[in-house]
Design a protein around this motif. Structure first.
Motif, mmCIF file in Angstrom:
data_model
loop_
_atom_site.group_PDB
_atom_site.id
_atom_site.type_symbol
_atom_site.label_atom_id
_atom_site.label_comp_id
_atom_site.label_asym_id
_atom_site.label_seq_id
_atom_site.Cartn_x
_atom_site.Cartn_y
_atom_site.Cartn_z
ATOM 1 N N VAL A 251 -8.800 31.274 -10.869
ATOM 2 C CA VAL A 251 -9.897 31.400 -9.901
ATOM 3 C C VAL A 251 -11.210 30.848 -10.448
ATOM 4 O O VAL A 251 -11.928 30.121 -9.746
ATOM 5 N N MET A 252 -11.530 31.155 -11.693
ATOM 6 C CA MET A 252 -12.796 30.709 -12.271
ATOM 7 C C MET A 252 -12.848 29.189 -12.395
ATOM 8 O O MET A 252 -13.858 28.559 -12.054
ATOM 9 N N ALA A 253 -11.764 28.586 -12.891
ATOM 10 C CA ALA A 253 -11.721 27.130 -13.034
ATOM 11 C C ALA A 253 -11.811 26.451 -11.670
ATOM 12 O O ALA A 253 -12.461 25.406 -11.517
ATOM 13 N N LEU A 254 -11.175 27.054 -10.674
ATOM 14 C CA LEU A 254 -11.196 26.503 -9.321
ATOM 15 C C LEU A 254 -12.596 26.590 -8.715
ATOM 16 O O LEU A 254 -13.059 25.657 -8.049
ATOM 17 N N ASN B 148 2.199 28.414 -4.181
ATOM 18 C CA ASN B 148 2.008 27.977 -2.799
ATOM 19 C C ASN B 148 1.198 28.956 -1.961
ATOM 20 O O ASN B 148 0.387 28.539 -1.127
ATOM 21 N N ILE B 149 1.392 30.247 -2.174
ATOM 22 C CA ILE B 149 0.684 31.239 -1.352
ATOM 23 C C ILE B 149 -0.617 31.690 -2.027
ATOM 24 O O ILE B 149 -1.709 31.501 -1.491
ATOM 25 N N GLU B 150 -0.490 32.269 -3.233
ATOM 26 C CA GLU B 150 -1.685 32.753 -3.935
ATOM 27 C C GLU B 150 -2.619 31.603 -4.291
ATOM 28 O O GLU B 150 -3.848 31.725 -4.177
ATOM 29 N N GLY B 151 -2.041 30.476 -4.712
ATOM 30 C CA GLY B 151 -2.860 29.320 -5.058
ATOM 31 C C GLY B 151 -3.645 28.811 -3.868
ATOM 32 O O GLY B 151 -4.833 28.478 -3.980
ATOM 33 N N THR B 152 -2.991 28.743 -2.706
ATOM 34 C CA THR B 152 -3.694 28.293 -1.491
ATOM 35 C C THR B 152 -4.780 29.282 -1.093
ATOM 36 O O THR B 152 -5.878 28.883 -0.670
ATOM 37 N N ALA B 153 -4.513 30.574 -1.242
ATOM 38 C CA ALA B 153 -5.536 31.583 -0.953
ATOM 39 C C ALA B 153 -6.753 31.367 -1.857
ATOM 40 O O ALA B 153 -7.903 31.467 -1.406
ATOM 41 N N ASN B 154 -6.508 31.045 -3.125
ATOM 42 C CA ASN B 154 -7.606 30.788 -4.061
ATOM 43 C C ASN B 154 -8.412 29.559 -3.652
ATOM 44 O O ASN B 154 -9.644 29.556 -3.734
ATOM 45 N N VAL B 155 -7.715 28.503 -3.223
ATOM 46 C CA VAL B 155 -8.407 27.286 -2.792
ATOM 47 C C VAL B 155 -9.253 27.561 -1.556
ATOM 48 O O VAL B 155 -10.407 27.126 -1.453
ATOM 49 N N MET C 62 -0.810 30.538 6.633
ATOM 50 C CA MET C 62 -1.488 31.738 7.112
ATOM 51 C C MET C 62 -2.807 31.964 6.351
ATOM 52 O O MET C 62 -3.793 32.442 6.920
ATOM 53 N N GLU C 63 -2.823 31.602 5.076
ATOM 54 C CA GLU C 63 -4.062 31.710 4.292
ATOM 55 C C GLU C 63 -5.101 30.716 4.797
ATOM 56 O O GLU C 63 -6.305 31.024 4.833
ATOM 57 N N VAL C 64 -4.656 29.538 5.185
ATOM 58 C CA VAL C 64 -5.593 28.541 5.731
ATOM 59 C C VAL C 64 -6.135 29.005 7.074
ATOM 60 O O VAL C 64 -7.340 28.897 7.345
ATOM 61 N N TYR D 214 -9.028 17.991 -0.186
ATOM 62 C CA TYR D 214 -7.644 17.717 0.191
ATOM 63 C C TYR D 214 -6.789 18.601 -0.704
ATOM 64 O O TYR D 214 -6.716 18.378 -1.920
ATOM 65 N N HIS D 215 -6.165 19.612 -0.120
ATOM 66 C CA HIS D 215 -5.354 20.538 -0.915
ATOM 67 C C HIS D 215 -3.894 20.107 -0.851
ATOM 68 O O HIS D 215 -3.188 20.355 0.132
#
Length: 325
Positions: free
Chosen positions: A53-56, A87-94, A148-150, A67-68
């Motif tokens: 999360v911090m690096a992102l 795919n799920i948690e990473g997209t939520a972070n983005v 769903m996160e998007v 562009y994710h």
């Protein structure tokens, strides 16, 4: 400034090249090492895992467009946890980082797997979603939940568009992913199935994503599919472009069922990824059609590259990349 996640993958790398050569300022994330190419020096590379999360958050600073493309693509049962995390948690972070940074727009590269692609009785369109009955993979479920996160982000004020490409054809790493189709044909893999699926040129995917980014369109999803074609026809075209023998031995559903079970047992003993899984065996046999009209109606000047033209170009690129005769 534009940010691309997954810039080392098939779509991400082609997108990166198009944007940079078009004069755009691009920041791209990498996990382990910066890829070496003729455009490496034109890119601002930042080391950032989408699970960090911090690096992102740092990577998202001063970014206007995202562009994710980062994702895990796997149909191996033992990668279920990784699919969920990335795919799920990473997209939520983005999504969260984009909201916090005030990003103006995001294009999320999903997959038709998120639409529930095992539907042989009706053409698949953007109104459909993954269900246990219409999808045979954890990958499809993970991409649906990533979407769903998007949509959550859109509800919280994020300007975003989702794209759902079919099987993407491009000169990537031919030891993995969809480009492995080309290696199989080059190696004269003799087997074929009677399955049908959608196929699309990676350059067309990039063009569609860029045009959607520059448009005023938001809160919509789009299937990106050039043509619905039998797998056998695609293998034949690739084999001919390489000057190789075309597949001549049909794989029956019974044979596929036996092979994936044998591969599962072999994988358990060897700890290596199976060459065929229950999911890929079922997908290869399915006759599925995708409705691509929404994108064509939304982007009137956009046109898909003919499949034969795409395959000839990609085979030529792979010959250069792998120094093939």
């Amino acid at each position: 400034m534009i940010l691309i996640t997954g810039a080392t993958g098939l779509v991400g790398s082609h997108l990166l090249r198009r944007l940079v050569l078009g004069g755009q300022k691009v920041r791209a994330t990498y996990r382990n090492s910066i890829p070496v190419s003729d455009i490496t020096h034109l890119v601002e590379w930042v080391q950032a895992d989408i699970l960090d999360v911090m690096a992102l958050e740092d990577a998202m600073q001063h970014i206007e467009q995202v562009y994710h493309c980062a994702a895990v693509v796997s149909f191996s049962p033992d990668q279920k946890k990784q699919l969920q995390h990335v795919n799920i948690e990473g997209t939520a972070n983005v999504v969260n980082a984009a909201l916090n940074a005030g990003v103006k727009k995001m294009v999320f590269m999903s997959s038709v797997a998120a639409l529930g692609r095992i539907r042989e009785d009706v053409a698949i369109d953007e109104t459909m979603n993954w269900t246990p009955e219409t999808s045979n993979s954890e990958y499809g479920k993970s991409k649906y939940l990533a979407e769903m996160e998007v949509w959550r982000g859109i509800g919280e004020g994020l300007n975003a568009v989702i794209v759902n490409p079919v099987i993407i054809l491009g000169a990537g790493d031919w030891s993995s992913g969809s480009t492995a189709i080309f290696k199989s044909a080059y190696d004269e893999f003799p087997w074929y199935t009677e399955g049908i699926s959608g196929f699309v040129d990676v350059e067309d995917v990039v063009t569609a994503m860029m045009e959607l980014m520059q448009s005023t369109i938001s809160a919509q999803r789009f299937i990106i599919s050039g043509a619905n074609v039998p797998y056998r026809s695609v293998f034949n075209l690739i084999a001919k472009a390489f000057g190789k023998k075309i597949p001549s031995r049909k794989v029956s559903p019974l044979m596929a069922a036996i092979v994936w079970r044998v591969e599962a047992v072999k994988s358990w003993f060897t700890r290596k990824k199976p060459l065929l899984t229950r999911e890929t065996a079922k997908t290869a046999q399915a006759k599925v059609n995708f409705d691509n009209t929404r994108l064509l109606q939304t982007l009137p000047t956009f046109a898909y590259t003919p499949l034969e033209v795409s395959i000839d170009r990609i085979c030529a690129e792979l010959k250069v990349k792998y120094q093939l005769p």
